[in-house]
Design a protein around this motif. Structure first.
Motif, PDB file in Angstrom:
ATOM      1  N   HIS A  43      14.829  30.159  59.067  1.00 27.74           N
ATOM      2  CA  HIS A  43      14.684  30.315  57.628  1.00 27.74           C
ATOM      3  C   HIS A  43      15.860  31.110  57.097  1.00 27.74           C
ATOM      4  CE1 HIS A  43      10.685  28.632  57.568  1.00 27.74           C
ATOM      5  NE2 HIS A  43      10.398  29.371  58.618  1.00 27.74           N
ATOM      6  N   THR A  44      16.365  30.704  55.951  1.00 34.45           N
ATOM      7  CA  THR A  44      17.481  31.415  55.339  1.00 34.45           C
ATOM      8  C   THR A  44      16.965  32.648  54.603  1.00 34.45           C
ATOM      9  OG1 THR A  44      17.342  30.192  53.261  1.00 34.45           O
ATOM     10  CG2 THR A  44      18.729  29.239  54.998  1.00 34.45           C
ATOM     11  N   ASP A  50      12.633  33.962  48.321  1.00 33.30           N
ATOM     12  CA  ASP A  50      11.908  33.115  47.367  1.00 33.30           C
ATOM     13  C   ASP A  50      10.413  33.094  47.674  1.00 33.30           C
ATOM     14  OD1 ASP A  50      14.270  32.570  46.062  1.00 33.30           O
ATOM     15  OD2 ASP A  50      14.535  30.587  46.980  1.00 33.30           O
ATOM     16  N   PHE A  51      10.067  33.065  48.949  1.00 36.48           N
ATOM     17  CA  PHE A  51       8.658  33.123  49.328  1.00 36.48           C
ATOM     18  C   PHE A  51       8.054  34.449  48.867  1.00 36.48           C
ATOM     19  CE2 PHE A  51       5.124  34.158  52.075  1.00 36.48           C
ATOM     20  CZ  PHE A  51       4.398  32.974  52.085  1.00 36.48           C
ATOM     21  N   ARG A  77       6.057  38.393  62.262  1.00 32.50           N
ATOM     22  CA  ARG A  77       7.424  37.892  62.418  1.00 32.50           C
ATOM     23  C   ARG A  77       8.080  37.707  61.051  1.00 32.50           C
ATOM     24  NH1 ARG A  77      11.926  38.436  64.862  1.00 32.50           N
ATOM     25  NH2 ARG A  77      13.137  36.545  65.033  1.00 32.50           N
ATOM     26  N   PHE A  78       7.314  37.236  60.069  1.00 32.02           N
ATOM     27  CA  PHE A  78       7.856  37.094  58.713  1.00 32.02           C
ATOM     28  C   PHE A  78       8.373  38.429  58.205  1.00 32.02           C
ATOM     29  CE2 PHE A  78       6.934  37.798  54.182  1.00 32.02           C
ATOM     30  CZ  PHE A  78       7.882  36.948  53.624  1.00 32.02           C
ATOM     31  N   TYR A  79       7.587  39.493  58.393  1.00 33.53           N
ATOM     32  CA  TYR A  79       8.010  40.801  57.890  1.00 33.53           C
ATOM     33  C   TYR A  79       9.207  41.344  58.670  1.00 33.53           C
ATOM     34  CZ  TYR A  79       3.989  40.664  54.874  1.00 33.53           C
ATOM     35  OH  TYR A  79       3.099  40.289  53.908  1.00 33.53           O
ATOM     36  N   GLN A  80       9.318  41.020  59.959  1.00 32.45           N
ATOM     37  CA  GLN A  80      10.514  41.393  60.718  1.00 32.45           C
ATOM     38  C   GLN A  80      11.741  40.703  60.134  1.00 32.45           C
ATOM     39  OE1 GLN A  80       9.516  40.133  64.675  1.00 32.45           O
ATOM     40  NE2 GLN A  80       8.682  42.139  65.261  1.00 32.45           N
ATOM     41  N   LEU A  81      11.630  39.400  59.912  1.00 31.40           N
ATOM     42  CA  LEU A  81      12.754  38.643  59.367  1.00 31.40           C
ATOM     43  C   LEU A  81      13.096  39.088  57.948  1.00 31.40           C
ATOM     44  CD1 LEU A  81      11.850  35.066  60.651  1.00 31.40           C
ATOM     45  CD2 LEU A  81      13.621  36.603  61.536  1.00 31.40           C
ATOM     46  N   LEU A  82      12.076  39.359  57.154  1.00 31.96           N
ATOM     47  CA  LEU A  82      12.314  39.829  55.791  1.00 31.96           C
ATOM     48  C   LEU A  82      13.028  41.178  55.818  1.00 31.96           C
ATOM     49  CD1 LEU A  82      11.918  39.396  52.742  1.00 31.96           C
ATOM     50  CD2 LEU A  82       9.710  40.558  52.968  1.00 31.96           C
ATOM     51  N   GLY A  83      12.608  42.063  56.716  1.00 31.96           N
ATOM     52  CA  GLY A  83      13.273  43.361  56.839  1.00 31.96           C
ATOM     53  C   GLY A  83      14.743  43.224  57.190  1.00 31.96           C
ATOM     54  N   SER A  88      20.991  42.447  54.412  1.00 34.68           N
ATOM     55  CA  SER A  88      22.152  41.565  54.343  1.00 34.68           C
ATOM     56  C   SER A  88      22.717  41.501  52.928  1.00 34.68           C
ATOM     57  CB  SER A  88      21.779  40.161  54.799  1.00 34.68           C
ATOM     58  OG  SER A  88      20.975  39.523  53.835  1.00 34.68           O
ATOM     59  N   ALA A  89      24.000  41.222  52.877  1.00 34.72           N
ATOM     60  CA  ALA A  89      24.664  41.047  51.577  1.00 34.72           C
ATOM     61  C   ALA A  89      24.136  39.795  50.881  1.00 34.72           C
ATOM     62  CB  ALA A  89      26.170  40.961  51.774  1.00 34.72           C
ATOM     63  N   ALA A  90      23.713  38.808  51.663  1.00 37.96           N
ATOM     64  CA  ALA A  90      23.184  37.575  51.073  1.00 37.96           C
ATOM     65  C   ALA A  90      21.925  37.843  50.251  1.00 37.96           C
ATOM     66  CB  ALA A  90      22.879  36.560  52.177  1.00 37.96           C
ATOM     67  N   ALA A  91      21.115  38.801  50.692  1.00 39.29           N
ATOM     68  CA  ALA A  91      19.898  39.136  49.944  1.00 39.29           C
ATOM     69  C   ALA A  91      20.246  39.731  48.589  1.00 39.29           C
ATOM     70  CB  ALA A  91      19.031  40.108  50.738  1.00 39.29           C
ATOM     71  N   VAL A  92      21.211  40.611  48.583  1.00 39.51           N
ATOM     72  CA  VAL A  92      21.637  41.237  47.324  1.00 39.51           C
ATOM     73  C   VAL A  92      22.231  40.190  46.392  1.00 39.51           C
ATOM     74  CG1 VAL A  92      23.142  42.975  46.288  1.00 39.51           C
ATOM     75  CG2 VAL A  92      22.027  43.436  48.470  1.00 39.51           C
TER      76      VAL A  92
END
Length: 113
Positions: A43-44, A50-51, A77-83, A88-92
């Motif tokens: 997942h990107t 967005d989720f 696992r979702f919360y690990q990946l979200l964290g 990341s700069a991509a999130a900002v």
């Protein structure tokens, strides 16, 4: 620490984490990369954010079900990946307001512990 310094540091941490993950891939009992069973869906950062925008804090009980159904992940696992995504700069770049909100919430939670 300024918000820009925080994001630079988060990007550096994320890069180092990716290097570590690549160097120390998890193997199952048969020596295959990944976990036992089917490979985890990729997942990107944008998909994860967005989720979170769609489900956020509105649907607390049903959110876990949606994580499994929509993303094919276990909630932990979702919360690990979200964290990781938050660092990341991509999130900002994708959603700075949500990223800052979630980073502040994570910082408050860490200070309480």
């Amino acid at each position: 620490m300024t918000i820009h310094a925080r994001h630079r540091l988060a990007a550096q941490i994320h890069e180092r984490q990716q290097e570590f993950d690549t160097a120390h891939e998890v193997q199952d009992r048969r020596g295959r990369p990944g976990t036992a069973g089917a490979p985890e869906p990729k997942h990107t950062v944008q998909e994860l954010l967005d989720f979170e925008v769609e489900w956020g804090e509105k649907h607390t009980g049903r959110k876990d079900e949606a994580i499994r159904a929509v993303l094919g992940l276990k909630p932990a696992r979702f919360y690990q990946l979200l964290g990781r995504a938050l660092d990341s700069a991509a999130a900002v770049a994708h959603n700075p307001q949500l990223t800052n909100h979630l980073l502040e919430r994570r910082d408050r939670s860490a200070r309480r512990r």
